[in-house]
Write a protein that holds these residues in place. Structure first.
Motif, PDB file in Angstrom:
ATOM      1  N   LEU A  84     -33.932 -38.345 -11.521  1.00  0.00           N
ATOM      2  CA  LEU A  84     -35.097 -38.898 -10.821  1.00  0.00           C
ATOM      3  C   LEU A  84     -34.738 -40.199 -10.118  1.00  0.00           C
ATOM      4  O   LEU A  84     -35.182 -40.455  -8.992  1.00  0.00           O
ATOM      5  N   HIS A  85     -33.923 -41.011 -10.784  1.00  0.00           N
ATOM      6  CA  HIS A  85     -33.485 -42.273 -10.177  1.00  0.00           C
ATOM      7  C   HIS A  85     -32.672 -41.998  -8.919  1.00  0.00           C
ATOM      8  O   HIS A  85     -32.809 -42.709  -7.914  1.00  0.00           O
ATOM      9  N   GLY A  91     -26.366 -39.689 -20.387  1.00  0.00           N
ATOM     10  CA  GLY A  91     -27.285 -39.413 -19.289  1.00  0.00           C
ATOM     11  C   GLY A  91     -26.774 -39.961 -17.975  1.00  0.00           C
ATOM     12  O   GLY A  91     -26.856 -39.297 -16.936  1.00  0.00           O
ATOM     13  N   HIS A  92     -26.219 -41.173 -18.012  1.00  0.00           N
ATOM     14  CA  HIS A  92     -25.613 -41.743 -16.807  1.00  0.00           C
ATOM     15  C   HIS A  92     -24.429 -40.899 -16.344  1.00  0.00           C
ATOM     16  O   HIS A  92     -24.275 -40.615 -15.146  1.00  0.00           O
ATOM     17  N   MET A 113     -40.483 -41.836 -22.828  1.00  0.00           N
ATOM     18  CA  MET A 113     -39.539 -41.923 -23.925  1.00  0.00           C
ATOM     19  C   MET A 113     -40.231 -41.818 -25.280  1.00  0.00           C
ATOM     20  O   MET A 113     -39.584 -41.575 -26.289  1.00  0.00           O
ATOM     21  N   THR A 130     -32.885 -35.555 -21.806  1.00  0.00           N
ATOM     22  CA  THR A 130     -33.950 -36.465 -21.373  1.00  0.00           C
ATOM     23  C   THR A 130     -33.401 -37.576 -20.489  1.00  0.00           C
ATOM     24  O   THR A 130     -33.964 -37.895 -19.430  1.00  0.00           O
ATOM     25  N   MET A 131     -32.293 -38.168 -20.909  1.00  0.00           N
ATOM     26  CA  MET A 131     -31.699 -39.247 -20.128  1.00  0.00           C
ATOM     27  C   MET A 131     -31.114 -38.736 -18.812  1.00  0.00           C
ATOM     28  O   MET A 131     -31.138 -39.432 -17.793  1.00  0.00           O
ATOM     29  N   HIS A 163     -32.417 -36.266 -17.086  1.00  0.00           N
ATOM     30  CA  HIS A 163     -33.587 -36.111 -16.222  1.00  0.00           C
ATOM     31  C   HIS A 163     -33.987 -37.447 -15.610  1.00  0.00           C
ATOM     32  O   HIS A 163     -34.310 -37.533 -14.419  1.00  0.00           O
ATOM     33  N   ARG A 164     -33.953 -38.498 -16.422  1.00  0.00           N
ATOM     34  CA  ARG A 164     -34.275 -39.837 -15.913  1.00  0.00           C
ATOM     35  C   ARG A 164     -33.329 -40.260 -14.803  1.00  0.00           C
ATOM     36  O   ARG A 164     -33.757 -40.788 -13.773  1.00  0.00           O
ATOM     37  N   ASN A 165     -32.042 -40.020 -14.991  1.00  0.00           N
ATOM     38  CA  ASN A 165     -31.066 -40.448 -13.990  1.00  0.00           C
ATOM     39  C   ASN A 165     -31.126 -39.609 -12.723  1.00  0.00           C
ATOM     40  O   ASN A 165     -30.867 -40.122 -11.622  1.00  0.00           O
ATOM     41  N   ASP A 210     -29.486 -51.242 -15.510  1.00  0.00           N
ATOM     42  CA  ASP A 210     -30.165 -51.023 -16.794  1.00  0.00           C
ATOM     43  C   ASP A 210     -29.847 -52.128 -17.794  1.00  0.00           C
ATOM     44  O   ASP A 210     -30.699 -52.539 -18.586  1.00  0.00           O
TER      45      ASP A 210
END
Length: 278
Positions: free
Chosen positions: A33-34, A129-130, A1, A26-27, A29-31, A107
């Motif tokens: 990966l999660h 992102g979510h 981040m 970006t967010m 991509h994070r979700n 989160d």
């Protein structure tokens, strides 16, 4: 981040809109990966509707299908799998809201959202992102459930344009429902209770035209069944895939998507501005 903060400092003249888009990617991509690292919620989102589909078709399908208007009593199961499939697809999307609420609540309770609030990240992007990540997850689940339906006898009559329209509407519904799921997850007091509110959404396909015609319901229930959002959702998907009359269902479906998405966004942002941890 930290790259996000560096980008802010390196490009102070960048428009706010481009910041929101970049942060949302970006967010997202994070979700994603999660989702890959913790596949349990994804498996449950898929397996629940598949089990219900098989149960209704092979246990109740012969009887319920024979009672459908214009159905051949000898082919009741085939008629019922065609009738129930749109409802199962919408049930899959409704069920994805539970996973959205759970990940958002995680989160919130673990302080990750509070950390994001101290960084130069668009607040809308954190929530978006979510929504985008779980919308993708919901559509993947819908595709897999549809594949099971095709294997057990679902035979849509849609052409290319109808398939594109149906896919677009399913994406729009998933996007709207997941905004509501985000709000419900932020409102929840713990991760354990986060999926309680979205559970209410999974009842709506049953209380509409997803599994039986609304005309077969008691009069006191018919009004709710006909005007709640999942009935136009189901009727539009059914009309596009199977050629049944559409009427005003597409307009009502799109209207409900807008209302749900706006309500979910406003609710989420209101909670996000008010608190960051439980």
């Amino acid at each position: 981040m930290t790259t996000i903060t560096a980008q802010r400092q390196a490009a102070p003249g960048t428009s706010r809109r481009s910041h929101v888009v970049a942060d949302s990617v970006t967010m997202l991509h994070r979700n994603l990966l999660h989702m890959v690292r913790y596949p349990g919620l994804s498996v449950f989102t898929i397996m629940g509707p598949v089990v219900l589909l098989l149960f209704f078709v092979f246990v109740f399908g012969g009887t319920l299908g024979a009672g459908l208007p214009g159905a051949d009593p000898a082919g009741g199961r085939d008629a019922y799998v065609a009738y129930i499939m749109p409802g199962i697809l919408l049930l899959t999307i409704a069920g994805s809201a539970g996973g959205t609420a759970t990940t958002v609540a995680m989160d919130m309770t673990e302080g990750i959202t509070a950390r994001f609030r101290t960084m130069a990240i668009s607040r809308a992007a954190v929530l978006a992102g979510h929504v985008l990540g779980n919308t993708i997850q919901a559509i993947i689940a819908v595709a897999l459930v549809l594949g099971v339906g095709l294997l057990i006898g679902f035979r849509p009559t849609a052409g290319l344009i109808e398939w594109i329209a149906a896919a677009g509407l399913l994406v729009l519904i998933a996007y709207a429902i997941n905004w509501l799921g985000v709000a419900m997850g932020m409102q929840a007091k713990s991760v354990e209770t986060a999926s309680n509110w979205p559970l209410l959404l999974t009842f709506l396909p049953f209380l509409g035209s997803g599994f039986v015609p609304t005309e077969s319901m008691p009069e006191w229930l018919q009004w709710f069944a006909q005007y709640q959002p999942f009935t136009p959702f189901v009727e539009t998907i059914r009309g596009l895939l199977l050629g049944t009359p559409l009427g005003w269902s597409p307009a009502l479906a799109i209207g409900w998507c807008i209302v749900i998405a706006v309500a979910g966004y406003a609710w989420s942002m209101a909670i996000y501005e008010r608190k960051s941890v439980r």
